[in-house]
Scaffold this motif. Sequence first.
Motif, PDB file in Angstrom:
ATOM      1  N   ILE A  56       7.677 -27.418 -54.024  1.00  0.00           N
ATOM      2  CA  ILE A  56       8.396 -27.127 -53.094  1.00  0.00           C
ATOM      3  C   ILE A  56       8.405 -25.651 -52.776  1.00  0.00           C
ATOM      4  O   ILE A  56       8.385 -24.859 -51.721  1.00  0.00           O
ATOM      5  CB  ILE A  56       9.696 -27.640 -52.995  1.00  0.00           C
ATOM      6  N   ILE A  57       8.806 -24.843 -53.781  1.00  0.00           N
ATOM      7  CA  ILE A  57       8.776 -23.327 -54.154  1.00  0.00           C
ATOM      8  C   ILE A  57       7.473 -22.901 -53.535  1.00  0.00           C
ATOM      9  O   ILE A  57       7.472 -21.800 -52.755  1.00  0.00           O
ATOM     10  CB  ILE A  57       9.446 -22.914 -55.387  1.00  0.00           C
ATOM     11  N   GLY A  58       6.497 -23.159 -54.209  1.00  0.00           N
ATOM     12  CA  GLY A  58       5.069 -22.754 -53.667  1.00  0.00           C
ATOM     13  C   GLY A  58       4.666 -23.071 -52.311  1.00  0.00           C
ATOM     14  O   GLY A  58       4.367 -22.118 -51.688  1.00  0.00           O
ATOM     15  N   SER A  59       5.147 -24.107 -51.729  1.00  0.00           N
ATOM     16  CA  SER A  59       5.004 -24.465 -50.539  1.00  0.00           C
ATOM     17  C   SER A  59       5.977 -23.586 -49.433  1.00  0.00           C
ATOM     18  O   SER A  59       5.349 -23.007 -48.447  1.00  0.00           O
ATOM     19  CB  SER A  59       5.301 -25.815 -49.997  1.00  0.00           C
ATOM     20  N   LEU A  60       7.058 -23.167 -50.026  1.00  0.00           N
ATOM     21  CA  LEU A  60       7.712 -21.976 -49.218  1.00  0.00           C
ATOM     22  C   LEU A  60       7.244 -20.744 -48.991  1.00  0.00           C
ATOM     23  O   LEU A  60       7.327 -20.150 -48.350  1.00  0.00           O
ATOM     24  CB  LEU A  60       9.532 -22.087 -49.785  1.00  0.00           C
ATOM     25  N   ILE A  61       6.755 -20.469 -50.396  1.00  0.00           N
ATOM     26  CA  ILE A  61       6.193 -19.050 -50.545  1.00  0.00           C
ATOM     27  C   ILE A  61       4.820 -19.011 -49.668  1.00  0.00           C
ATOM     28  O   ILE A  61       4.881 -18.023 -48.906  1.00  0.00           O
ATOM     29  CB  ILE A  61       5.828 -18.749 -52.044  1.00  0.00           C
ATOM     30  N   THR A  62       4.100 -20.039 -49.771  1.00  0.00           N
ATOM     31  CA  THR A  62       3.132 -20.112 -48.786  1.00  0.00           C
ATOM     32  C   THR A  62       3.393 -19.832 -47.409  1.00  0.00           C
ATOM     33  O   THR A  62       2.581 -19.251 -46.660  1.00  0.00           O
ATOM     34  CB  THR A  62       2.179 -21.393 -49.088  1.00  0.00           C
ATOM     35  N   SER A  63       4.207 -20.899 -46.867  1.00  0.00           N
ATOM     36  CA  SER A  63       4.958 -20.722 -45.561  1.00  0.00           C
ATOM     37  C   SER A  63       5.354 -19.291 -45.154  1.00  0.00           C
ATOM     38  O   SER A  63       5.151 -18.887 -44.051  1.00  0.00           O
ATOM     39  CB  SER A  63       5.742 -21.915 -45.310  1.00  0.00           C
ATOM     40  N   VAL A  64       6.081 -18.625 -46.000  1.00  0.00           N
ATOM     41  CA  VAL A  64       6.841 -17.468 -45.705  1.00  0.00           C
ATOM     42  C   VAL A  64       5.666 -16.332 -45.526  1.00  0.00           C
ATOM     43  O   VAL A  64       5.632 -15.535 -44.585  1.00  0.00           O
ATOM     44  CB  VAL A  64       7.872 -16.893 -46.691  1.00  0.00           C
ATOM     45  N   VAL A  65       4.723 -16.255 -46.509  1.00  0.00           N
ATOM     46  CA  VAL A  65       3.500 -15.356 -46.529  1.00  0.00           C
ATOM     47  C   VAL A  65       2.661 -15.610 -45.353  1.00  0.00           C
ATOM     48  O   VAL A  65       2.522 -14.651 -44.610  1.00  0.00           O
ATOM     49  CB  VAL A  65       2.623 -15.554 -47.745  1.00  0.00           C
ATOM     50  N   GLY A  66       2.492 -16.944 -44.709  1.00  0.00           N
ATOM     51  CA  GLY A  66       1.632 -17.031 -43.581  1.00  0.00           C
ATOM     52  C   GLY A  66       2.653 -16.640 -42.341  1.00  0.00           C
ATOM     53  O   GLY A  66       2.171 -16.340 -41.383  1.00  0.00           O
ATOM     54  N   ALA A  67       3.736 -16.918 -42.483  1.00  0.00           N
ATOM     55  CA  ALA A  67       4.548 -16.706 -40.935  1.00  0.00           C
ATOM     56  C   ALA A  67       4.761 -15.134 -40.927  1.00  0.00           C
ATOM     57  O   ALA A  67       4.723 -14.644 -39.801  1.00  0.00           O
ATOM     58  CB  ALA A  67       6.002 -17.342 -41.354  1.00  0.00           C
ATOM     59  N   VAL A  68       4.856 -14.485 -42.170  1.00  0.00           N
ATOM     60  CA  VAL A  68       4.885 -12.641 -41.952  1.00  0.00           C
ATOM     61  C   VAL A  68       3.719 -12.597 -41.501  1.00  0.00           C
ATOM     62  O   VAL A  68       3.517 -11.636 -40.544  1.00  0.00           O
ATOM     63  CB  VAL A  68       5.253 -12.296 -43.368  1.00  0.00           C
ATOM     64  N   LEU A  69       2.438 -12.902 -42.038  1.00  0.00           N
ATOM     65  CA  LEU A  69       1.182 -12.863 -41.585  1.00  0.00           C
ATOM     66  C   LEU A  69       0.910 -13.030 -39.984  1.00  0.00           C
ATOM     67  O   LEU A  69       0.609 -12.134 -39.142  1.00  0.00           O
ATOM     68  CB  LEU A  69       0.154 -13.455 -42.162  1.00  0.00           C
ATOM     69  N   LEU A  70       1.430 -14.243 -39.561  1.00  0.00           N
ATOM     70  CA  LEU A  70       1.549 -14.670 -37.879  1.00  0.00           C
ATOM     71  C   LEU A  70       2.397 -13.599 -37.256  1.00  0.00           C
ATOM     72  O   LEU A  70       1.957 -13.153 -36.305  1.00  0.00           O
ATOM     73  CB  LEU A  70       2.096 -16.059 -37.968  1.00  0.00           C
ATOM     74  N   LEU A  71       3.438 -13.191 -37.695  1.00  0.00           N
ATOM     75  CA  LEU A  71       4.270 -12.334 -37.054  1.00  0.00           C
ATOM     76  C   LEU A  71       3.714 -10.873 -36.724  1.00  0.00           C
ATOM     77  O   LEU A  71       3.751 -10.397 -35.911  1.00  0.00           O
ATOM     78  CB  LEU A  71       5.666 -12.160 -37.527  1.00  0.00           C
ATOM     79  N   TRP A  72       3.006 -10.477 -37.763  1.00  0.00           N
ATOM     80  CA  TRP A  72       2.491  -9.100 -37.840  1.00  0.00           C
ATOM     81  C   TRP A  72       1.299  -9.281 -36.914  1.00  0.00           C
ATOM     82  O   TRP A  72       1.014  -8.270 -36.171  1.00  0.00           O
ATOM     83  CB  TRP A  72       2.025  -8.884 -39.571  1.00  0.00           C
ATOM     84  N   LEU A  73       0.492 -10.386 -36.779  1.00  0.00           N
ATOM     85  CA  LEU A  73      -0.755 -10.391 -35.938  1.00  0.00           C
ATOM     86  C   LEU A  73      -0.149 -10.494 -34.586  1.00  0.00           C
ATOM     87  O   LEU A  73      -0.765  -9.872 -33.577  1.00  0.00           O
ATOM     88  CB  LEU A  73      -1.384 -11.528 -36.412  1.00  0.00           C
ATOM     89  N   VAL A  74       1.045 -11.386 -34.366  1.00  0.00           N
ATOM     90  CA  VAL A  74       1.440 -11.258 -33.041  1.00  0.00           C
ATOM     91  C   VAL A  74       1.884  -9.941 -32.608  1.00  0.00           C
ATOM     92  O   VAL A  74       1.765  -9.389 -31.469  1.00  0.00           O
ATOM     93  CB  VAL A  74       2.460 -12.272 -32.834  1.00  0.00           C
ATOM     94  N   GLY A  75       2.411  -9.247 -33.393  1.00  0.00           N
ATOM     95  CA  GLY A  75       2.916  -7.742 -33.285  1.00  0.00           C
ATOM     96  C   GLY A  75       1.873  -6.865 -32.721  1.00  0.00           C
ATOM     97  O   GLY A  75       2.105  -6.003 -31.893  1.00  0.00           O
ATOM     98  N   LEU A  76       0.795  -6.875 -33.662  1.00  0.00           N
ATOM     99  CA  LEU A  76      -0.387  -6.092 -33.201  1.00  0.00           C
ATOM    100  C   LEU A  76      -0.913  -6.527 -31.757  1.00  0.00           C
ATOM    101  O   LEU A  76      -1.364  -5.557 -31.161  1.00  0.00           O
ATOM    102  CB  LEU A  76      -1.599  -6.389 -34.121  1.00  0.00           C
ATOM    103  N   ILE A  77      -1.037  -7.759 -31.577  1.00  0.00           N
ATOM    104  CA  ILE A  77      -1.541  -8.092 -30.366  1.00  0.00           C
ATOM    105  C   ILE A  77      -0.636  -7.673 -29.137  1.00  0.00           C
ATOM    106  O   ILE A  77      -1.003  -7.350 -28.161  1.00  0.00           O
ATOM    107  CB  ILE A  77      -1.864  -9.612 -30.274  1.00  0.00           C
ATOM    108  N   SER A  78       0.495  -7.893 -29.148  1.00  0.00           N
ATOM    109  CA  SER A  78       1.415  -7.597 -28.096  1.00  0.00           C
ATOM    110  C   SER A  78       1.508  -5.925 -28.037  1.00  0.00           C
ATOM    111  O   SER A  78       1.787  -5.408 -26.685  1.00  0.00           O
ATOM    112  CB  SER A  78       2.864  -7.965 -28.498  1.00  0.00           C
TER     113      SER A  78
END
Length: 83
Positions: A56-78
């Motif tokens: 569960i901790i590994g899944s949480l870390i994976t999701s957080v890293v992916g969500a940060v990456l997603l928000l960074w990409l959305v910030g670049l696009i916007s």
Amino acid sequence: MSFIWFIVIGILSGLIAGKLMRGGGFGWIVNLIVGIVGGVLGGWVFSLLGIHTSSIIGSLITSVVGAVLLLWLVGLISRKSHS
């Protein structure tokens, strides 16, 4: 993992990513969406790197890293669309 765990991990990872990227969360629904999409994105990126998690901790870390990456990409696009 059960459906409930996906929701809990999605909300937590979206909340953590929101606080890391802009200093606050986005609300429960947007946190859930960002967390789930981030989990998929993080899982894809981690699999490309040969990293696999099973806890569960590994899944949480994976999701957080992916969500940060997603928000960074959305910030670049916007930023590009506002220029």
